[in-house]
Design a protein around this motif. Structure first.
Motif, PDB file in Angstrom:
ATOM      1  N   THR A 214      22.361  67.980  26.181  1.00  0.00           N
ATOM      2  CA  THR A 214      22.977  69.252  26.562  1.00  0.00           C
ATOM      3  C   THR A 214      24.218  69.033  27.423  1.00  0.00           C
ATOM      4  O   THR A 214      25.270  69.663  27.213  1.00  0.00           O
ATOM      5  CB  THR A 214      21.963  70.127  27.319  1.00  0.00           C
ATOM      6  OG1 THR A 214      20.854  70.404  26.456  1.00  0.00           O
ATOM      7  CG2 THR A 214      22.600  71.434  27.771  1.00  0.00           C
ATOM      8  N   GLU A 215      24.105  68.137  28.400  1.00  0.00           N
ATOM      9  CA  GLU A 215      25.246  67.859  29.270  1.00  0.00           C
ATOM     10  C   GLU A 215      26.410  67.262  28.491  1.00  0.00           C
ATOM     11  O   GLU A 215      27.577  67.624  28.711  1.00  0.00           O
ATOM     12  CB  GLU A 215      24.816  66.924  30.395  1.00  0.00           C
ATOM     13  CG  GLU A 215      25.911  66.654  31.408  1.00  0.00           C
ATOM     14  CD  GLU A 215      25.422  65.832  32.595  1.00  0.00           C
ATOM     15  OE1 GLU A 215      26.274  65.395  33.390  1.00  0.00           O
ATOM     16  OE2 GLU A 215      24.202  65.632  32.723  1.00  0.00           O
TER      17      GLU A 215
ATOM     18  N   GLY B 230      27.111  72.198  20.458  1.00  0.00           N
ATOM     19  CA  GLY B 230      25.825  72.223  21.125  1.00  0.00           C
ATOM     20  C   GLY B 230      24.953  71.045  20.744  1.00  0.00           C
ATOM     21  O   GLY B 230      25.206  70.348  19.749  1.00  0.00           O
ATOM     22  N   PRO B 231      23.911  70.783  21.546  1.00  0.00           N
ATOM     23  CA  PRO B 231      22.967  69.728  21.187  1.00  0.00           C
ATOM     24  C   PRO B 231      22.214  70.103  19.916  1.00  0.00           C
ATOM     25  O   PRO B 231      21.973  71.293  19.658  1.00  0.00           O
ATOM     26  CB  PRO B 231      22.022  69.685  22.402  1.00  0.00           C
ATOM     27  CG  PRO B 231      22.122  71.048  23.004  1.00  0.00           C
ATOM     28  CD  PRO B 231      23.534  71.506  22.770  1.00  0.00           C
TER      29      PRO B 231
ATOM     30  N   PRO C  38      16.725  65.600  25.997  1.00  0.00           N
ATOM     31  CA  PRO C  38      17.372  66.910  25.809  1.00  0.00           C
ATOM     32  C   PRO C  38      18.396  67.259  26.883  1.00  0.00           C
ATOM     33  O   PRO C  38      19.464  67.801  26.576  1.00  0.00           O
ATOM     34  CB  PRO C  38      16.176  67.879  25.828  1.00  0.00           C
ATOM     35  CG  PRO C  38      15.030  67.064  25.317  1.00  0.00           C
ATOM     36  CD  PRO C  38      15.255  65.683  25.859  1.00  0.00           C
ATOM     37  N   ALA C  39      18.080  66.972  28.153  1.00  0.00           N
ATOM     38  CA  ALA C  39      19.015  67.301  29.228  1.00  0.00           C
ATOM     39  C   ALA C  39      20.316  66.511  29.094  1.00  0.00           C
ATOM     40  O   ALA C  39      21.409  67.038  29.340  1.00  0.00           O
ATOM     41  CB  ALA C  39      18.373  67.031  30.589  1.00  0.00           C
TER      42      ALA C  39
ATOM     43  N   GLY D 147      24.538  65.930  17.669  1.00  0.00           N
ATOM     44  CA  GLY D 147      25.040  66.880  18.648  1.00  0.00           C
ATOM     45  C   GLY D 147      26.544  66.947  18.526  1.00  0.00           C
ATOM     46  O   GLY D 147      27.169  66.081  17.898  1.00  0.00           O
TER      47      GLY D 147
ATOM     48  N   ASN E   4      28.126  69.926  26.427  1.00  0.00           N
ATOM     49  CA  ASN E   4      28.973  70.787  27.263  1.00  0.00           C
ATOM     50  C   ASN E   4      30.313  70.117  27.566  1.00  0.00           C
ATOM     51  O   ASN E   4      31.364  70.775  27.550  1.00  0.00           O
ATOM     52  CB  ASN E   4      28.254  71.129  28.569  1.00  0.00           C
ATOM     53  CG  ASN E   4      27.083  72.071  28.363  1.00  0.00           C
ATOM     54  OD1 ASN E   4      27.036  72.810  27.382  1.00  0.00           O
ATOM     55  ND2 ASN E   4      26.131  72.043  29.280  1.00  0.00           N
TER      56      ASN E   4
END
Length: 237
Positions: A33-34, A71-72, A29-30, A67, A37
């Motif tokens: 998300t990165e 957003g993811p 998930p991290a 994704g 972005n």
């Protein structure tokens, strides 16, 4: 000893109650998300939407990850009206087979777009040094992040849009889970629970044996003793 036996039974119960392994995902998930972005920044600079779709088959267990600049876990549909300068998506297929299978692990990727040259963008990723094999090793998540992250720069070169800086990463933010086939032995993955159960039973059997021997020694009746006989010799006067 009784406490040791209770602990052994608890360990055995935990092994028997182990749940089935969850489906593996290439991106944590991290990391997703990165990456989302970074693609959102590219969308603001160029007006082009970027995204990714990963289909993973891990020994017959399918999973999918998506994704985008939105957003993811937000899929990118080619032709989305919000994407004023077009849409570009990294499409990945990865298949991991068991060790007993005659088929080999495989992976492919392609760039899909509604406005630009798909072949040129896919070849552009390969010219940067990305290959199918990058999606099969322990750094498969890094490969996905770098491939998707390089798309805005390739589109900028092809369409004359604002250039978006791209710095390849050597390790995503969360290097946690990887597909169960990467890397390691299929035998251990397929038989890990059985081997763990066997080990618990083996240790338990040895502990029980010594405990039983010790208890037997404690409860065994003492050996019989034969009273000593004394002979008296009369001395004749």
């Amino acid at each position: 000893m009784r406490r040791a036996l209770v602990a052994l039974l608890c360990a055995l119960a935990s092994v028997l109650a182990l749940p089935a392994a969850a489906h593996a995902l290439l991106l944590e998930p991290a990391d997703a998300t990165e990456l989302a972005n970074d693609l959102a920044d590219a969308f603001e600079a160029q007006g082009v939407c970027y995204g990714w779709e990963i289909r993973l088959s891990d020994q017959g267990s399918p999973s999918q990850q998506v994704g985008s600049s939105f957003g993811p876990d937000q899929p990118l549909e080619l032709g989305d009206a919000r994407c004023t300068k077009g849409s570009v998506k990294l499409d990945v297929d990865v298949t991991y087979t068991s060790e007993s299978s005659e088929s080999e692990d495989s992976a492919t990727f392609v760039v899909l777009t509604d406005r630009y040259d798909e072949v040129a963008l896919t070849d552009g990723l390969r010219a940067l040094g990305f290959g199918d094999g990058d999606l099969l090793g322990g750094d498969d998540d890094t490969a996905v992040v770098n491939m998707a992250g390089a798309l805005p720069a390739l589109v900028a070169d092809q369409a004359g849009l604002p250039y978006v800086p791209f710095e390849p990463t050597t390790q995503p933010a969360a290097q946690q889970g990887t597909p169960t086939n990467s890397p390691g032995s299929d035998f251990l993955r397929e038989n890990g629970t059985t081997l763990g159960l066997g080990l618990v039973l083996l240790v338990g059997g040895v502990a029980w044996f010594f405990w039983a021997r010790r208890k037997e020694r404690r409860t065994a009746p003492p050996p019989r003793t034969t009273p000593a006989t004394t002979s008296t010799t009369q001395t004749e006067r």
